[in-house]
Design an enzyme around this catalytic site. Structure first.
Site, PDB file in Angstrom:
ATOM      1  CD  GLU A 120     -31.146 101.435  -3.587  1.00 18.01           C
ATOM      2  OE1 GLU A 120     -30.869 102.596  -3.249  1.00 18.01           O
ATOM      3  OE2 GLU A 120     -30.881 100.451  -2.883  1.00 18.01           O
ATOM      4  NE  ARG A 282     -35.073 106.717  -1.040  1.00 17.29           N
ATOM      5  CZ  ARG A 282     -34.062 106.246  -0.374  1.00 17.29           C
ATOM      6  NH1 ARG A 282     -33.561 106.941   0.621  1.00 17.29           N
ATOM      7  NH2 ARG A 282     -33.529 105.110  -0.687  1.00 17.29           N
ATOM      8  NE  ARG A 376     -29.932 109.692   1.637  1.00 18.03           N
ATOM      9  CZ  ARG A 376     -30.039 108.360   1.632  1.00 18.03           C
ATOM     10  NH1 ARG A 376     -29.082 107.614   1.123  1.00 18.03           N
ATOM     11  NH2 ARG A 376     -31.095 107.780   2.156  1.00 18.03           N
TER      12      ARG A 376
HETATM   13  P1  FAD Z   1     -24.849 106.253  11.939  1.00 19.95           P
HETATM   14  O1  FAD Z   1     -24.554 105.029  11.194  1.00 19.95           O
HETATM   15  O2  FAD Z   1     -26.249 106.523  12.305  1.00 19.95           O
HETATM   16  O3  FAD Z   1     -23.946 106.231  13.254  1.00 19.95           O
HETATM   17  C1  FAD Z   1     -24.069 107.239  14.243  1.00 19.95           C
HETATM   18  C2  FAD Z   1     -23.360 106.768  15.487  1.00 19.95           C
HETATM   19  O4  FAD Z   1     -23.305 107.805  16.453  1.00 19.95           O
HETATM   20  C3  FAD Z   1     -24.049 105.603  16.179  1.00 19.95           C
HETATM   21  O5  FAD Z   1     -23.064 104.729  16.660  1.00 19.95           O
HETATM   22  C4  FAD Z   1     -24.790 106.276  17.345  1.00 19.95           C
HETATM   23  O6  FAD Z   1     -25.105 105.414  18.386  1.00 19.95           O
HETATM   24  C5  FAD Z   1     -23.738 107.304  17.717  1.00 19.95           C
HETATM   25  N1  FAD Z   1     -24.197 108.438  18.509  1.00 19.95           N
HETATM   26  C6  FAD Z   1     -25.282 109.233  18.302  1.00 19.95           C
HETATM   27  N2  FAD Z   1     -25.325 110.195  19.253  1.00 19.95           N
HETATM   28  C7  FAD Z   1     -24.262 110.007  20.052  1.00 19.95           C
HETATM   29  C8  FAD Z   1     -23.779 110.647  21.225  1.00 19.95           C
HETATM   30  N3  FAD Z   1     -24.385 111.708  21.772  1.00 19.95           N
HETATM   31  N4  FAD Z   1     -22.652 110.170  21.819  1.00 19.95           N
HETATM   32  C9  FAD Z   1     -22.011 109.076  21.319  1.00 19.95           C
HETATM   33  N5  FAD Z   1     -22.429 108.428  20.211  1.00 19.95           N
HETATM   34  C10 FAD Z   1     -23.536 108.889  19.593  1.00 19.95           C
HETATM   35  N6  FAD Z   1     -27.834 104.701   3.010  1.00 19.95           N
HETATM   36  C11 FAD Z   1     -27.242 104.168   1.917  1.00 19.95           C
HETATM   37  O7  FAD Z   1     -26.354 104.799   1.333  1.00 19.95           O
HETATM   38  N7  FAD Z   1     -27.594 102.935   1.478  1.00 19.95           N
HETATM   39  C12 FAD Z   1     -28.541 102.184   2.091  1.00 19.95           C
HETATM   40  O8  FAD Z   1     -28.810 101.077   1.695  1.00 19.95           O
HETATM   41  C13 FAD Z   1     -29.192 102.728   3.226  1.00 19.95           C
HETATM   42  N8  FAD Z   1     -30.170 102.045   3.858  1.00 19.95           N
HETATM   43  C14 FAD Z   1     -30.698 102.543   5.016  1.00 19.95           C
HETATM   44  C15 FAD Z   1     -31.625 101.794   5.715  1.00 19.95           C
HETATM   45  C16 FAD Z   1     -32.111 102.245   6.928  1.00 19.95           C
HETATM   46  C17 FAD Z   1     -33.113 101.423   7.676  1.00 19.95           C
HETATM   47  C18 FAD Z   1     -31.661 103.496   7.440  1.00 19.95           C
HETATM   48  C19 FAD Z   1     -32.174 103.999   8.748  1.00 19.95           C
HETATM   49  C20 FAD Z   1     -30.773 104.264   6.730  1.00 19.95           C
HETATM   50  C21 FAD Z   1     -30.276 103.798   5.518  1.00 19.95           C
HETATM   51  N9  FAD Z   1     -29.359 104.549   4.785  1.00 19.95           N
HETATM   52  C22 FAD Z   1     -28.779 104.000   3.667  1.00 19.95           C
HETATM   53  C23 FAD Z   1     -28.810 105.776   5.327  1.00 19.95           C
HETATM   54  C24 FAD Z   1     -27.433 105.459   5.935  1.00 19.95           C
HETATM   55  O9  FAD Z   1     -27.515 104.215   6.591  1.00 19.95           O
HETATM   56  C25 FAD Z   1     -26.971 106.499   6.917  1.00 19.95           C
HETATM   57  O10 FAD Z   1     -27.102 107.779   6.383  1.00 19.95           O
HETATM   58  C26 FAD Z   1     -25.495 106.266   7.246  1.00 19.95           C
HETATM   59  O11 FAD Z   1     -25.319 104.953   7.693  1.00 19.95           O
HETATM   60  C27 FAD Z   1     -25.043 107.252   8.301  1.00 19.95           C
HETATM   61  O12 FAD Z   1     -23.804 106.833   8.800  1.00 19.95           O
HETATM   62  P2  FAD Z   1     -23.201 107.633  10.027  1.00 19.95           P
HETATM   63  O13 FAD Z   1     -21.952 106.906  10.393  1.00 19.95           O
HETATM   64  O14 FAD Z   1     -23.102 109.051   9.696  1.00 19.95           O
HETATM   65  O15 FAD Z   1     -24.308 107.529  11.170  1.00 19.95           O
HETATM   66  C1  SIN Z   2     -33.130 101.502   0.801  1.00 19.05           C
HETATM   67  O1  SIN Z   2     -32.553 100.413   0.786  1.00 19.05           O
HETATM   68  O2  SIN Z   2     -34.229 101.719   0.294  1.00 19.05           O
HETATM   69  C2  SIN Z   2     -32.463 102.633   1.502  1.00 19.05           C
HETATM   70  C3  SIN Z   2     -31.392 103.164   0.654  1.00 19.05           C
HETATM   71  C4  SIN Z   2     -30.998 104.535   1.098  1.00 19.05           C
HETATM   72  O3  SIN Z   2     -31.630 105.126   1.969  1.00 19.05           O
HETATM   73  O4  SIN Z   2     -30.039 105.050   0.527  1.00 19.05           O
END
Ligand code: FAD
Ligand code: SIN
Length: 527
Positions: A120, A282, A376
């Site tokens: 990437e 990015r 990032r």
């Molecule tokens: P999240 O996975 O967003 O989880 C947050 C949780 O908190 C959810 O369950 C939500 O419902 C809950 N929540 C929110 N507010 C409340 C509340 N008030 N009360 C109770 N629950 C609540 N990163 C990578 O490293 N590699 C990738 O390939 C990648 N691809 C991505 C593709 C997409 C489409 C997106 C959107 C992001 C991607 N990212 C990627 C970024 C990465 O997915 C996120 O930064 C990471 O998953 C965040 O994890 P998290 O557990 O902190 O938050």
């Molecule tokens: C992607 O697959 O392009 C998202 C990866 C990331 O946000 O880290």
């Protein structure tokens, strides 16, 4: 208001809010401490984790090392990555990924059984582990959810939103939940962990699920917890232009394999912009696409050069998103737009996820550990969520003597009304997209703040999701206004260069604004 106390968790247990990778890893690793895992929708759902495509960055290739991974991470961070946390994360990555494999995550492997490694933007090596092609997030969530469900120390509360923190004598002592049926529930704990993810859905164009409204950040701010780096919002360059919400992502791994960006005359415009072409950092690619959009010209991702028999199994999510939009990547150019994707800022923590207020930890996208600096590196965030989630659990277990919290019902910091304000969400999303988006200026930010203040007044005092959205929007705009320079994902049209005087992080804590240098937690108050 109805208050219930969950007594069995009040002395030694932990409350974890959010069930993405960060929340589920924390909850699992807290074993045997009893954990209440609270989540806004179904477990693992409504999370960015579930949507993740590209994968997890880990230095496991024969030509790679954690040092090289650190260098790439800090290079895009533009002087603001904290090298201590960068080293911790890149060095522990191989071992923690083994833990994921041990709990049942099936990463893709090549014929000889080695991990199949993707590439990437701004990575100097192939180091992206992925699963079922571009269904990495799905696979992570499947395995973690299954482990969580089998863990007797975890009780799951689904379809409940954390609404406010409880603070007693300078310590966070629990959280108030808005229940799915409209009632309120008060949870007591010595140890509260916010793993509520990002803020993307406060922007009109976003790849994030609608649940990503920055609730954890707004709650923490109301409780006087320090936030940092709020101005740094990462826009992904290649969301598929469509009517779908959230906008489907066209993973950067496509460009890693050789997909090209072309304008509506078929020209590879990145040639004029950066030596790394389509794999430039990015922020550079996102601004280049944004600029072309301002001239009403459309940008496309051309996957035809990399189309082959394996494409559908390597990129099944891309295939299905294109099919919904009536596009065929084997022959069609795919129209792309930048979209709010990842929030670098959040709850300021140390490398163990400890916030500035005792009793509160944060991890994953809700936290600002300062690993990412001003930008990032792709696929570093699942890794951060995994590693810091584990470290939060370790830190809670190390300190969990259990302070007695008593049995009195707890009060929310904010009035509980639970009102819904139709239309506010769309208005905020428009303000953020147009005035606090890919490009910002003093004029656009001041206008945004005035408009957000006006909407805030219309809301009144009671707790609501709209209140969180406005709070977070204002904090992003406020920090973006203070940082009079351009750096990483923060681009000011009135200050287009980086300024060494801004080699520091902006912190917000109630009415106090301050700065910290990377590697330190002492805040210098700004006048
Ligand atoms: P999240 O996975 O967003 O989880 C947050 C949780 O908190 C959810 O369950 C939500 O419902 C809950 N929540 C929110 N507010 C409340 C509340 N008030 N009360 C109770 N629950 C609540 N990163 C990578 O490293 N590699 C990738 O390939 C990648 N691809 C991505 C593709 C997409 C489409 C997106 C959107 C992001 C991607 N990212 C990627 C970024 C990465 O997915 C996120 O930064 C990471 O998953 C965040 O994890 P998290 O557990 O902190 O938050
Ligand atoms: C992607 O697959 O392009 C998202 C990866 C990331 O946000 O880290």
């Amino acid at each position: 208001m109805k208050n219930e106390i969950i007594d069995e968790f009040k002395e030694t247990g932990a409350v974890v809010v959010g069930s993405g990778v960060a929340g589920m890893v924390t909850a699992l690793k807290l074993s045997p401490i009893p954990v209440l895992l609270v989540t806004k929708s179904g477990i693992g759902e409504g999370s960015s984790s579930y949507l993740a495509q590209g994968g997890v960055a880990v230095a496991v290739g024969a030509d790679d090392s954690p040092e090289l991974h650190s260098v790439d991470t800090e290079s895009v961070g533009k002087g603001l990555s904290d090298d201590r946390i960068v080293r911790i994360i890149t060095e522990s990555a191989p071992e923690e990924v083994k833990w994921l494999a041990d709990i049942g995550v099936r990463f893709d492997r090549d014929e000889s059984g080695h991990y199949s490694l993707g590439k990437e933007g701004a990575h100097s090596r192939r180091r992206i582990l992925h699963a079922h092609g571009d269904r990495t997030g799905c696979e992570l969530v499947r395995a973690l959810r299954s482990a969580v469900r089998k863990s007797p120390h975890i009780k799951i509360i689904e379809n409940n939103s954390a609404a406010d923190l409880v603070k007693t004598d300078g310590r966070i002592t629990g959280v108030i939940l808005r229940k799915g049926d409209g009632g309120w529930l008060s949870l007591k704990s010595d140890n509260t962990v916010l793993a509520t993810g990002g803020i993307g859905s406060i922007y009109r164009q976003s790849t994030n699920p609608v649940e990503s409204t920055g609730d954890g950040l707004a709650m923490a701010f109301r409780a006087g917890v320090r936030l940092a780096d709020m101005e740094f919002v990462q826009f992904h360059p290649t969301a598929l232009l469509s009517d779908q919400k959230p906008l489907p992502l066209l993973t950067e791994a496509l460009r890693g394999e050789g997909a090209l960006l072309v304008d509506d005359k078929g020209r590879r415009f990145m040639k004029d912009i950066h030596a790394l072409l389509e794999l430039a950092p990015r922020d550079v690619v996102a601004r280049a696409i944004w600029d072309r959009g301002q001239d009403n010209s459309q940008v496309f991702l051309d996957c035809t050069p990399i189309w082959n028999a394996e494409f559908p199994s390597r990129f099944p999510t891309v295939m299905s998103n294109c099919s919904v939009a009536g596009l065929d990547p084997s022959r069609d150019l795919l129209p792309v737009v930048p979209a709010a994707h990842y929030h670098i800022g959040g709850i300021f923590t140390d490398s163990d996820g400890r916030s500035s207020v005792p009793g509160l930890w944060a991890c994953g996208e809700a936290a600002a550990t300062l690993i990412h600096g001003a930008n990032r590196l792709a696929s570093n965030s699942l890794l951060e969520a995994l590693i810091v989630g584990g470290r939060v659990a370790g830190s809670i277990k190390d300190t969990c003597e259990g302070t007695s919290l008593g049995t009195e019902p707890q009060e929310s910091l904010t009035a509980l009304t639970g009102e819904v304000f139709p239309g506010i969400r769309e208005k905020v999303a428009g303000i953020m997209w147009e005035k606090v988006g890919v490009l910002r200026s003093e004029e656009s930010l001041r206008t945004a703040l005035a408009e957000l203040d006006e909407l805030n007044e219309a809301l009144g005092e009671g707790l609501s999701e709209e209140m969180n959205i406005i709070t977070v929007g204002r904090l992003i705009a406020r920090s973006a206004l203070i940082r009079r320079e351009s750096r990483g994902v923060h681009y000011r049209t009135d200050y287009t260069e980086s300024d060494p005087m801004w080699d520091k992080h902006i912190c917000l804590e109630g009415d106090v604004t301050g700065t910290v240098r990377s590697g330190s937690d002492s805040m210098e108050v700004m006048k």
